[in-house]
Write an enzyme that holds these catalytic residues in place. Structure first.
Site, short mmCIF file in Angstrom:
data_model
loop_
_atom_site.label_atom_id
_atom_site.label_comp_id
_atom_site.label_asym_id
_atom_site.label_seq_id
_atom_site.Cartn_x
_atom_site.Cartn_y
_atom_site.Cartn_z
N ARG A 64 0.42 -1.19 0.11
CA ARG A 64 0.45 0.14 -0.04
C ARG A 64 0.89 1.13 -0.35
NH1 ARG A 64 -2.48 1.72 4.65
NH2 ARG A 64 -2.79 -0.50 5.41
N TYR A 117 -14.90 21.39 -10.67
CA TYR A 117 -15.17 20.70 -10.98
C TYR A 117 -16.83 19.83 -9.71
CZ TYR A 117 -15.17 14.72 -12.01
OH TYR A 117 -15.35 14.24 -12.33
N ASP A 189 -7.11 22.18 -8.37
CA ASP A 189 -7.47 20.95 -9.93
C ASP A 189 -6.31 21.58 -10.87
OD1 ASP A 189 -8.16 19.58 -11.47
OD2 ASP A 189 -9.95 18.60 -10.27
N LYS A 214 -7.12 11.24 -16.95
CA LYS A 214 -7.29 12.38 -17.96
C LYS A 214 -6.01 12.33 -19.26
CE LYS A 214 -11.48 13.48 -16.74
NZ LYS A 214 -11.47 14.82 -15.71
C1 LIG Z 1 -12.46 14.15 -14.83
C2 LIG Z 1 -12.20 15.31 -13.53
C3 LIG Z 1 -11.53 14.96 -12.11
C4 LIG Z 1 -12.04 13.80 -11.44
O1 LIG Z 1 -10.86 12.60 -12.01
P1 LIG Z 1 -11.76 11.04 -12.12
O2 LIG Z 1 -10.46 10.26 -12.80
O3 LIG Z 1 -12.95 10.86 -13.16
O4 LIG Z 1 -12.03 10.76 -10.69
C5 LIG Z 1 -11.12 15.79 -11.20
N1 LIG Z 1 -11.64 17.12 -11.29
C6 LIG Z 1 -10.94 17.63 -12.72
C7 LIG Z 1 -11.76 19.01 -13.50
C8 LIG Z 1 -11.47 16.57 -13.75
O5 LIG Z 1 -11.72 17.01 -15.22
#
Ligand SMILES: *Cc1c(COP(=O)(O)O)cnc(C)c1O
Length: 400
Positions: A64, A117, A189, A214
């Site tokens: 972990r 988000y 973010d 992403k």
């Molecule tokens: C998609 C996204 C997330 C979350 O990511 P996941 O892997 O789907 O949990 C967080 N912040 C932004 C800006 C996103 O576009």
């Protein structure tokens, strides 16, 4: 000036070269270019004596915490972000959650951008509110004036630039300076830009968040989050990462490492395709506005140009008012732009958004009644993507 050969200054290595070289140690792994995928929970110790006297420097004690596979990725991202260390989580959302819980305690106040988000907002409104953290949302365009909203209870300011769906840019250095002046930390973010197109920690951010799902993974085949902390916040993030038992699956980590190798070239192509299409889209009569900070007329263009190193392939467009039926006629029948959430993979996507926040945004920006479509511009041929959109608009306008 005489220069001592031994202390020759190191030339700074470009991100393109770093992305292909970081986290590799061929000598340690039979000369293989890539580190192996360690499937490990238990790590064995020779004797009770070794177990009892484990020095802190022993890197691997339990699956972990770290394996050579996870270490290759966390070292690479920490280096690209210029952070003290990075931590992996099972999704981008859990990375946002880890950053938030590391920065606030019961009784604190937090300021969150209104363009955050959606699921991050839900976490703030439900969980943080429930544990006694007061949450206020601010206008993403606030800049240095955020100072007026920071109280002595404000522990953190959460930024996201450009913001989800409406793509509002934020003045990160000004917000960071105001937050730090009053003892608050800044969480960002940074999924849209990735560590290649924006460097949060160089602009005053304390904790940088990536939904690696992403662009870093980049192929729509794994979920992963990364949190990178500066030296001040490193211990807190490490502590909460452990307390919450967070970790990521080895095969998914490997997919992120593989994605990282081509991230610079993919991003360049996403940017070239997105710029081409954004420029074409703004000339189309059905399109009221293209929300892409790389366009010179975009609201946040000056901030983007000042702080960012590039633009990725995600943006939104506002269309003249039209029916659901017309939207369906367009997006149900696209050749390349498929309907789906997430983004950052190699493929093009299209999704309509009409959340209350988006409707409010349209109203406030003088576009009441407009329809918002979010596009992810993939790596297909730009001319063919343009043709796909052109035919889509023809279906939309002929449906009425
Ligand atoms: C998609 C996204 C997330 C979350 O990511 P996941 O892997 O789907 O949990 C967080 N912040 C932004 C800006 C996103 O576009």
């Amino acid at each position: 000036m005489a220069r001592d050969k031994k202390s020759k200054p190191k030339t700074k290595i470009s991100d393109a070269s770093l992305a292909t070289t970081l986290g590799r140690d061929a000598k340690a792994f039979i000369g293989a270019v890539n580190p192996p995928v360690y499937h490990a929970s238990t790590i064995l110790f020779d004797t009770y004596e070794t177990l009892k006297n484990l020095p802190d420097s022993v890197p691997y004690t339990y699956g972990r915490f770290a394996t050579p596979t996870s270490q290759a990725l966390t070292d690479s991202i920490a280096h690209l972000e210029g952070g003290a260390g990075s931590f992996l989580t099972p999704s981008g959302l859990s990375a946002c959650v880890l950053a938030l819980i590391s920065a606030v305690r019961a009784g604190d106040h937090i300021l969150v951008t209104d363009s955050v988000y959606g699921p991050t907002r839900q976490f703030c409104d439900s969980y943080l509110a429930q544990i006694g953290v007061a949450v206020d949302y601010y206008d993403p365009a606030i800049g240095a004036a955020i100072d007026e909203q920071i109280t002595d209870k404000t522990a953190a300011v959460f930024v996201e630039s450009p913001g989800s769906v409406t793509m509002d840019m934020q003045d990160i250095p000004a917000i960071s300076a105001a937050a730090h002046a009053k003892g608050a930390v800044v969480l960002m973010d940074n999924t849209w830009a990735t560590p290649l197109f924006f460097k949060p920690l160089q602009h005053g951010v304390d904790i940088s968040i990536q939904a690696a799902t992403k662009y870093i993974v980049g192929h729509s085949d794994a979920m992963l989050g990364v949190v990178t902390a500066n030296a001040e916040m490193y211990d807190k993030v490490k502590q909460h990462h452990r307390l919450f038992g967070l970790c990521a699956a080895p095969d998914d980590i490997y997919l992120a490492l593989r994605g990282l190798r081509t991230l610079p070239v993919r991003l360049q192509q996403h940017m070239a395709n997105a710029l081409h299409l954004a420029q074409w889209l703004r000339e189309q009569p059905i399109v009221r506005e293209v929300l892409y900070p790389a366009l010179p007329e975009a609201a946040g263009h000056a901030l983007w140009q000042r702080d960012f190193l590039g633009a990725s392939g995600l943006f939104s467009i506002l269309l003249e008012p039209c029916s659901d039926k017309a939207i369906a006629a367009m997006i149900d029948n696209m050749r390349f732009f498929k309907i789906g959430y997430s983004w950052g993979g190699y493929e093009s996507l299209i999704v309509p958004f009409d959340s209350p926040r988006v409707l409010r945004f349209c109203e406030q920006s003088g576009h009441a009644g407009a329809r918002l479509l979010r596009l992810h511009i993939g790596l297909e041929d730009a001319q063919e993507l343009q043709q796909d959109l052109k035919e889509g608009f023809e279906r939309l306008t002929s449906t009425g």
